[in-house]
Motif scaffolding. Structure first.
Motif, PDB file in Angstrom:
ATOM      1  N   GLU A  52      38.258  47.957  59.505  1.00  0.00           N
ATOM      2  CA  GLU A  52      39.459  48.129  60.330  1.00  0.00           C
ATOM      3  C   GLU A  52      40.456  49.067  59.658  1.00  0.00           C
ATOM      4  OE1 GLU A  52      39.390  43.768  62.514  1.00  0.00           O
ATOM      5  OE2 GLU A  52      40.422  43.998  60.597  1.00  0.00           O
ATOM      6  N   LEU A  53      40.573  48.978  58.325  1.00  0.00           N
ATOM      7  CA  LEU A  53      41.446  49.898  57.599  1.00  0.00           C
ATOM      8  C   LEU A  53      40.961  51.327  57.786  1.00  0.00           C
ATOM      9  CD1 LEU A  53      43.765  50.475  55.664  1.00  0.00           C
ATOM     10  CD2 LEU A  53      42.212  49.957  53.761  1.00  0.00           C
ATOM     11  N   LYS A  54      39.668  51.523  57.737  1.00  0.00           N
ATOM     12  CA  LYS A  54      39.077  52.843  57.982  1.00  0.00           C
ATOM     13  C   LYS A  54      39.423  53.334  59.386  1.00  0.00           C
ATOM     14  CE  LYS A  54      34.509  55.035  58.140  1.00  0.00           C
ATOM     15  NZ  LYS A  54      34.178  55.200  59.534  1.00  0.00           N
ATOM     16  N   GLN A  55      39.331  52.452  60.367  1.00  0.00           N
ATOM     17  CA  GLN A  55      39.645  52.810  61.757  1.00  0.00           C
ATOM     18  C   GLN A  55      41.119  53.189  61.902  1.00  0.00           C
ATOM     19  OE1 GLN A  55      38.833  49.620  64.500  1.00  0.00           O
ATOM     20  NE2 GLN A  55      38.863  50.967  66.271  1.00  0.00           N
ATOM     21  N   VAL A  56      42.012  52.422  61.291  1.00  0.00           N
ATOM     22  CA  VAL A  56      43.445  52.735  61.354  1.00  0.00           C
ATOM     23  C   VAL A  56      43.714  54.086  60.708  1.00  0.00           C
ATOM     24  CG1 VAL A  56      45.747  52.054  60.547  1.00  0.00           C
ATOM     25  CG2 VAL A  56      44.183  50.331  61.446  1.00  0.00           C
ATOM     26  N   LEU A  57      43.137  54.316  59.542  1.00  0.00           N
ATOM     27  CA  LEU A  57      43.336  55.582  58.844  1.00  0.00           C
ATOM     28  C   LEU A  57      42.843  56.750  59.689  1.00  0.00           C
ATOM     29  CD1 LEU A  57      44.362  56.855  56.236  1.00  0.00           C
ATOM     30  CD2 LEU A  57      42.075  56.555  55.278  1.00  0.00           C
ATOM     31  N   GLU A  58      41.700  56.605  60.326  1.00  0.00           N
ATOM     32  CA  GLU A  58      41.172  57.669  61.186  1.00  0.00           C
ATOM     33  C   GLU A  58      42.096  57.939  62.371  1.00  0.00           C
ATOM     34  OE1 GLU A  58      37.295  56.029  61.923  1.00  0.00           O
ATOM     35  OE2 GLU A  58      36.402  57.128  60.242  1.00  0.00           O
ATOM     36  N   ILE A  59      42.643  56.904  62.990  1.00  0.00           N
ATOM     37  CA  ILE A  59      43.563  57.074  64.122  1.00  0.00           C
ATOM     38  C   ILE A  59      44.836  57.789  63.671  1.00  0.00           C
ATOM     39  CG2 ILE A  59      45.087  55.816  65.711  1.00  0.00           C
ATOM     40  CD1 ILE A  59      42.762  53.757  66.015  1.00  0.00           C
ATOM     41  N   LEU A  60      45.383  57.382  62.528  1.00  0.00           N
ATOM     42  CA  LEU A  60      46.616  58.007  62.037  1.00  0.00           C
ATOM     43  C   LEU A  60      46.390  59.447  61.595  1.00  0.00           C
ATOM     44  CD1 LEU A  60      48.261  55.067  60.046  1.00  0.00           C
ATOM     45  CD2 LEU A  60      48.673  55.783  62.407  1.00  0.00           C
ATOM     46  N   LEU A  61      45.234  59.734  61.009  1.00  0.00           N
ATOM     47  CA  LEU A  61      44.914  61.118  60.644  1.00  0.00           C
ATOM     48  C   LEU A  61      44.789  61.996  61.889  1.00  0.00           C
ATOM     49  CD1 LEU A  61      42.386  60.501  57.761  1.00  0.00           C
ATOM     50  CD2 LEU A  61      44.451  61.911  57.591  1.00  0.00           C
ATOM     51  N   ALA A  62      44.128  61.482  62.919  1.00  0.00           N
ATOM     52  CA  ALA A  62      43.995  62.243  64.164  1.00  0.00           C
ATOM     53  C   ALA A  62      45.374  62.512  64.770  1.00  0.00           C
ATOM     54  CB  ALA A  62      43.103  61.497  65.154  1.00  0.00           C
ATOM     55  N   ALA A  63      46.250  61.511  64.742  1.00  0.00           N
ATOM     56  CA  ALA A  63      47.608  61.682  65.282  1.00  0.00           C
ATOM     57  C   ALA A  63      48.408  62.692  64.466  1.00  0.00           C
ATOM     58  CB  ALA A  63      48.329  60.339  65.315  1.00  0.00           C
ATOM     59  N   GLY A  64      48.089  62.810  63.184  1.00  0.00           N
ATOM     60  CA  GLY A  64      48.755  63.787  62.326  1.00  0.00           C
ATOM     61  C   GLY A  64      48.137  65.171  62.401  1.00  0.00           C
ATOM     62  N   GLY A  65      47.134  65.324  63.254  1.00  0.00           N
ATOM     63  CA  GLY A  65      46.484  66.625  63.422  1.00  0.00           C
ATOM     64  C   GLY A  65      45.436  66.916  62.368  1.00  0.00           C
ATOM     65  N   ASN A  66      44.939  65.874  61.704  1.00  0.00           N
ATOM     66  CA  ASN A  66      43.987  66.052  60.616  1.00  0.00           C
ATOM     67  C   ASN A  66      42.768  65.151  60.743  1.00  0.00           C
ATOM     68  OD1 ASN A  66      45.384  67.858  58.569  1.00  0.00           O
ATOM     69  ND2 ASN A  66      46.962  66.353  59.012  1.00  0.00           N
ATOM     70  N   PRO A  67      42.086  65.173  61.873  1.00  0.00           N
ATOM     71  CA  PRO A  67      40.907  64.303  61.968  1.00  0.00           C
ATOM     72  C   PRO A  67      39.871  64.721  60.928  1.00  0.00           C
ATOM     73  CG  PRO A  67      40.948  65.872  63.781  1.00  0.00           C
ATOM     74  CD  PRO A  67      42.231  66.039  63.022  1.00  0.00           C
ATOM     75  N   CYS A  68      39.367  63.747  60.181  1.00  0.00           N
ATOM     76  CA  CYS A  68      38.371  64.045  59.157  1.00  0.00           C
ATOM     77  C   CYS A  68      37.688  62.753  58.739  1.00  0.00           C
ATOM     78  CB  CYS A  68      39.005  64.731  57.954  1.00  0.00           C
ATOM     79  SG  CYS A  68      40.146  63.704  57.034  1.00  0.00           S
ATOM     80  N   SER A  69      36.643  62.898  57.974  1.00  0.00           N
ATOM     81  CA  SER A  69      35.937  61.747  57.435  1.00  0.00           C
ATOM     82  C   SER A  69      36.793  61.096  56.355  1.00  0.00           C
ATOM     83  CB  SER A  69      34.599  62.178  56.830  1.00  0.00           C
ATOM     84  OG  SER A  69      34.011  61.093  56.145  1.00  0.00           O
ATOM     85  N   VAL A  70      36.817  59.779  56.346  1.00  0.00           N
ATOM     86  CA  VAL A  70      37.603  59.063  55.338  1.00  0.00           C
ATOM     87  C   VAL A  70      36.711  58.275  54.382  1.00  0.00           C
ATOM     88  CG1 VAL A  70      39.627  58.935  56.817  1.00  0.00           C
ATOM     89  CG2 VAL A  70      37.973  57.073  56.856  1.00  0.00           C
ATOM     90  N   GLU A  71      35.433  58.606  54.367  1.00  0.00           N
ATOM     91  CA  GLU A  71      34.461  57.868  53.555  1.00  0.00           C
ATOM     92  C   GLU A  71      34.776  57.896  52.064  1.00  0.00           C
ATOM     93  OE1 GLU A  71      32.119  56.028  54.995  1.00  0.00           O
ATOM     94  OE2 GLU A  71      32.752  56.739  56.951  1.00  0.00           O
TER      95      GLU A  71
END
Length: 91
Positions: A52-71
């Motif tokens: 879930e933390l990974k999912q939240v981080l991905e959503i916030l990165l996308a909202a910041g204009g930086n969608p990327c892998s967080v692995e």
């Protein structure tokens, strides 16, 4: 970075990436965690699993204009960035 807009930077693979807690990100998080209010979402994000933390981080990165892998993001860095974004946007 504009902390008043809920923007926070996190380092991913040696590169600063921006997270942003936008209204759209809040709506996506409410839907992802089946929360019907902002208060319920705030309570819910205090007890996230790693996935879930990974999912939240991905959503916030996308909202910041930086969608990327967080692995490769360290868990403590992810948690800190998410907490800072919520604090910056909502106080």
């Amino acid at each position: 970075m504009n902390a008043q807009r809920g923007e926070v930077d996190v380092c991913i693979d040696g590169e600063a990436r921006r997270l942003c807690l936008t209204l759209g990100a809040l709506a996506a998080l409410e839907q992802a965690f089946a929360c019907n209010s902002l208060a319920a979402l705030q309570a819910r994000v205090k007890r996230l699993s790693a996935g879930e933390l990974k999912q939240v981080l991905e959503i916030l990165l996308a909202a910041g204009g930086n969608p990327c892998s967080v692995e490769t993001v360290l868990p403590n860095e992810a948690a800190k960035a998410v907490a800072e974004a919520f604090h910056a946007a909502l106080g």
